[in-house]
Motif scaffolding. Structure first.
Motif, mmCIF file in Angstrom:
data_model
loop_
_atom_site.group_PDB
_atom_site.id
_atom_site.type_symbol
_atom_site.label_atom_id
_atom_site.label_comp_id
_atom_site.label_asym_id
_atom_site.label_seq_id
_atom_site.Cartn_x
_atom_site.Cartn_y
_atom_site.Cartn_z
ATOM 1 N N GLN A 175 -15.981 -75.735 11.888
ATOM 2 C CA GLN A 175 -17.102 -75.000 11.318
ATOM 3 C C GLN A 175 -18.102 -74.623 12.414
ATOM 4 O O GLN A 175 -18.251 -75.353 13.401
ATOM 5 N N PRO A 176 -18.801 -73.520 12.254
ATOM 6 C CA PRO A 176 -19.885 -73.225 13.194
ATOM 7 C C PRO A 176 -21.039 -74.196 13.015
ATOM 8 O O PRO A 176 -21.259 -74.729 11.921
ATOM 9 N N TYR A 177 -21.766 -74.416 14.086
ATOM 10 C CA TYR A 177 -22.879 -75.371 14.070
ATOM 11 C C TYR A 177 -23.987 -74.927 13.109
ATOM 12 O O TYR A 177 -24.307 -73.756 12.997
ATOM 13 N N ARG A 178 -24.551 -75.919 12.408
ATOM 14 C CA ARG A 178 -25.735 -75.691 11.571
ATOM 15 C C ARG A 178 -26.783 -76.746 11.918
ATOM 16 O O ARG A 178 -26.444 -77.873 12.295
ATOM 17 N N GLU A 179 -28.052 -76.409 11.760
ATOM 18 C CA GLU A 179 -29.111 -77.375 12.034
ATOM 19 C C GLU A 179 -29.051 -78.566 11.084
ATOM 20 O O GLU A 179 -29.574 -79.640 11.383
ATOM 21 N N SER A 180 -28.413 -78.399 9.946
ATOM 22 C CA SER A 180 -28.293 -79.491 8.974
ATOM 23 C C SER A 180 -27.278 -80.549 9.399
ATOM 24 O O SER A 180 -27.176 -81.598 8.757
ATOM 25 N N PHE A 181 -26.548 -80.291 10.488
ATOM 26 C CA PHE A 181 -25.581 -81.269 10.977
ATOM 27 C C PHE A 181 -26.317 -82.327 11.800
ATOM 28 O O PHE A 181 -26.399 -82.256 13.025
ATOM 29 N N THR A 182 -26.871 -83.319 11.122
ATOM 30 C CA THR A 182 -27.654 -84.353 11.803
ATOM 31 C C THR A 182 -26.801 -85.509 12.306
ATOM 32 O O THR A 182 -27.256 -86.299 13.129
ATOM 33 N N ASP A 183 -25.593 -85.637 11.783
ATOM 34 C CA ASP A 183 -24.646 -86.636 12.274
ATOM 35 C C ASP A 183 -23.248 -86.136 11.954
ATOM 36 O O ASP A 183 -23.070 -85.037 11.417
ATOM 37 N N ASP A 184 -22.258 -86.931 12.286
ATOM 38 C CA ASP A 184 -20.875 -86.481 12.090
ATOM 39 C C ASP A 184 -20.510 -86.425 10.613
ATOM 40 O O ASP A 184 -19.754 -85.545 10.188
ATOM 41 N N ALA A 185 -21.054 -87.350 9.826
ATOM 42 C CA ALA A 185 -20.765 -87.355 8.394
ATOM 43 C C ALA A 185 -21.269 -86.086 7.721
ATOM 44 O O ALA A 185 -20.619 -85.556 6.806
ATOM 45 N N SER A 186 -22.402 -85.566 8.158
ATOM 46 C CA SER A 186 -22.939 -84.350 7.541
ATOM 47 C C SER A 186 -22.032 -83.155 7.807
ATOM 48 O O SER A 186 -21.977 -82.221 7.002
ATOM 49 N N VAL A 187 -21.307 -83.174 8.918
ATOM 50 C CA VAL A 187 -20.354 -82.095 9.212
ATOM 51 C C VAL A 187 -19.190 -82.152 8.226
ATOM 52 O O VAL A 187 -18.759 -81.126 7.677
ATOM 53 N N VAL A 188 -18.695 -83.344 7.975
ATOM 54 C CA VAL A 188 -17.585 -83.509 7.031
ATOM 55 C C VAL A 188 -18.043 -83.192 5.608
ATOM 56 O O VAL A 188 -17.327 -82.538 4.837
ATOM 57 N N GLU A 189 -19.246 -83.624 5.244
ATOM 58 C CA GLU A 189 -19.751 -83.359 3.891
ATOM 59 C C GLU A 189 -19.924 -81.863 3.636
ATOM 60 O O GLU A 189 -19.835 -81.417 2.483
ATOM 61 N N ALA A 190 -20.159 -81.083 4.688
ATOM 62 C CA ALA A 190 -20.319 -79.636 4.526
ATOM 63 C C ALA A 190 -19.046 -78.981 4.017
ATOM 64 O O ALA A 190 -19.081 -77.855 3.500
ATOM 65 N N LEU A 191 -17.912 -79.669 4.138
ATOM 66 C CA LEU A 191 -16.649 -79.162 3.579
ATOM 67 C C LEU A 191 -16.526 -79.467 2.094
ATOM 68 O O LEU A 191 -15.556 -79.072 1.461
ATOM 69 N N GLY A 192 -17.494 -80.220 1.559
ATOM 70 C CA GLY A 192 -17.399 -80.659 0.174
ATOM 71 C C GLY A 192 -16.684 -81.984 0.015
ATOM 72 O O GLY A 192 -16.379 -82.408 -1.104
ATOM 73 N N GLU A 193 -16.442 -82.677 1.151
ATOM 74 C CA GLU A 193 -15.744 -83.959 1.115
ATOM 75 C C GLU A 193 -16.737 -85.097 0.857
ATOM 76 O O GLU A 193 -17.890 -85.053 1.282
ATOM 77 N N ARG A 194 -16.270 -86.136 0.181
ATOM 78 C CA ARG A 194 -17.095 -87.314 -0.073
ATOM 79 C C ARG A 194 -16.978 -88.295 1.083
ATOM 80 O O ARG A 194 -15.875 -88.531 1.598
ATOM 81 N N VAL A 195 -18.104 -88.842 1.492
ATOM 82 C CA VAL A 195 -18.145 -89.871 2.532
ATOM 83 C C VAL A 195 -18.556 -91.179 1.861
ATOM 84 O O VAL A 195 -19.643 -91.267 1.284
ATOM 85 N N VAL A 196 -17.706 -92.179 1.930
ATOM 86 C CA VAL A 196 -18.015 -93.453 1.275
ATOM 87 C C VAL A 196 -18.824 -94.339 2.222
ATOM 88 O O VAL A 196 -18.754 -94.206 3.443
ATOM 89 N N MET A 197 -19.609 -95.231 1.618
ATOM 90 C CA MET A 197 -20.434 -96.149 2.383
ATOM 91 C C MET A 197 -19.806 -97.538 2.391
ATOM 92 O O MET A 197 -19.293 -98.001 1.373
ATOM 93 N N VAL A 198 -19.867 -98.194 3.556
ATOM 94 C CA VAL A 198 -19.468 -99.599 3.664
ATOM 95 C C VAL A 198 -20.626 -100.370 4.286
ATOM 96 O O VAL A 198 -21.542 -99.792 4.864
ATOM 97 N N GLU A 199 -20.584 -101.673 4.150
ATOM 98 C CA GLU A 199 -21.668 -102.512 4.669
ATOM 99 C C GLU A 199 -21.641 -102.553 6.196
ATOM 100 O O GLU A 199 -20.606 -102.804 6.807
ATOM 101 N N GLY A 200 -22.803 -102.296 6.807
ATOM 102 C CA GLY A 200 -22.938 -102.417 8.255
ATOM 103 C C GLY A 200 -23.332 -103.822 8.657
ATOM 104 O O GLY A 200 -23.225 -104.764 7.867
ATOM 105 N N ASN A 201 -23.783 -103.988 9.899
ATOM 106 C CA ASN A 201 -24.315 -105.287 10.319
ATOM 107 C C ASN A 201 -25.665 -105.100 10.980
ATOM 108 O O ASN A 201 -25.894 -104.129 11.711
ATOM 109 N N ARG A 202 -26.572 -106.012 10.686
ATOM 110 C CA ARG A 202 -27.967 -105.885 11.109
ATOM 111 C C ARG A 202 -28.094 -105.800 12.622
ATOM 112 O O ARG A 202 -28.993 -105.133 13.144
ATOM 113 N N GLU A 203 -27.202 -106.462 13.356
ATOM 114 C CA GLU A 203 -27.288 -106.455 14.822
ATOM 115 C C GLU A 203 -26.867 -105.124 15.445
ATOM 116 O O GLU A 203 -27.078 -104.906 16.643
ATOM 117 N N ASN A 204 -26.313 -104.239 14.648
ATOM 118 C CA ASN A 204 -25.773 -102.971 15.147
ATOM 119 C C ASN A 204 -26.911 -101.981 15.401
ATOM 120 O O ASN A 204 -26.944 -100.880 14.842
#
Length: 223
Positions: A175-204
Motif C-alpha cells: 500500500q502507499p504510505y499514509r500518515e495514519s500508519f503509526t505502527d505496523d499493525a495500522s498498516v495491516v488494519e488498513a486492509l480490513g484485517e483484524r489484529v488480535v491482542m495478546v498480553e505483553g510484559n511490563r518490563e518490555n
C-alpha cells in the motif's frame, strides 16, 4: 521459515547521548545486541533482519567485532519513516516465503520469551497479533477543547513485537504510505484485517530517555 525484523533507526536525541540509543551499553552490552539476543533465545532458527540507517551500519559492524557478537543477521537500510524502514526489512524476505514475521523495536531489549511466543502463536492462528498492556494511570482527553477524564479500561498501551503472517505483511506493505500508519499493525488494519491482542510484559519498555536507561540498568542487575 519465521523471521524477526528489528527496526533500530533512532538517533538518541532525547537520550542526550553522543551515539544512537540502540548502541548505548546496558550492563556493558549494546542495547541492540540485547534485543537480538532476546529473539535468538526464543528460537535460534529465526532469520533476523536488522534495519539501520546506512550511516550507522559501519559503526554497528565494528561494534559486533568489538563485542565478538556473531549472531547471524541481515541488514536493511532504514528509511525516513517507520513504514519505509519496515518495508525495507520486509523486502529482504523472499516473495514466496511462508511463515510468520515479527517486527520489533530495536530499543525494547526486555521483551520476554513468553510474549514473543504468544505473538507468534496468535499470528500463526489468526494472521496478526500485537502485545498490549492495561493502562494504569488516569487518562484525560484534551482534543476538542473540552477536557475530561476517559475510562482507562477502554484503552491499552501497545508494545512490540507486532507479528504477522508473512504473505499478509507483504500485501499490506504494498500500500502507499499514509500518515495514519503509526505502527505496523495500522498498516495491516488498513486492509480490513483484524489484529488480535495478546498480553505483553511490563518490563518490555522502549528505551527513549535517560530515565529509561536507568530502568534498563536496574532490570539487567536483577538476580
Amino acid at each position: 521459515m519465521d523471521y524477526a525484523i528489528i527496526v533500530a533507526g533512532g538517533k538518541g536525541l532525547r537520550m542526550g547521548a553522543d551515539i544512537p540509543k540502540q548502541f548505548l551499553p546496558v550492563g556493558g552490552i549494546p542495547v541492540l545486541m540485547l534485543t537480538i539476543n532476546a529473539f535468538r533465545a526464543f528460537d535460534a532458527r529465526l532469520q533476523i533482519i536488522v534495519v539501520l540507517p546506512q550511516e550507522q551500519q559501519d559503526y554497528w559492524r565494528q561494534l559486533c567485532l568489538d563485542h565478538s557478537f556473531d549472531v547471524e543477521h541481515l541488514i536493511a537500510n532504514g528509511g525516513a519513516t517507520r513504514f519505509e524502514s519496515s518495508r525495507n526489512g520486509i523486502a529482504l524476505i523472499p516473495d514466496d516465503a511462508e511463515g510468520v514475521c515479527a517486527i520489533h523495536d530495536g530499543v525494547r531489549p526486555f521483551v520476554s520469551r513468553e510474549v514473543i511466543a504468544r505473538c507468534f502463536d496468535a499470528a500463526r492462528r489468526q494472521g496478526a497479533a500485537i502485545p498490549v498492556m492495561p493502562v494504569t494511570d488516569t487518562l484525560r482527553y484534551c482534543g476538542d477543547g473540552k477536557e475530561r477524564n476517559v475510562p482507562r479500561s477502554d484503552f491499552r498501551t501497545v508494545q512490540t513485537p507486532q507479528t504477522f503472517d508473512i504473505q499478509l505483511l507483504k500485501r499490506a506493505f504494498r500500500q502507499p504510505y499514509r500518515e495514519s500508519f503509526t505502527d505496523d499493525a495500522s498498516v495491516v488494519e488498513a486492509l480490513g484485517e483484524r489484529v488480535v491482542m495478546v498480553e505483553g510484559n511490563r518490563e518490555n519498555i522502549k528505551l527513549t530517555t535517560p530515565f529509561d536507561l536507568r530502568m534498563a540498568a536496574a532490570l539487567m542487575a536483577r538476580p
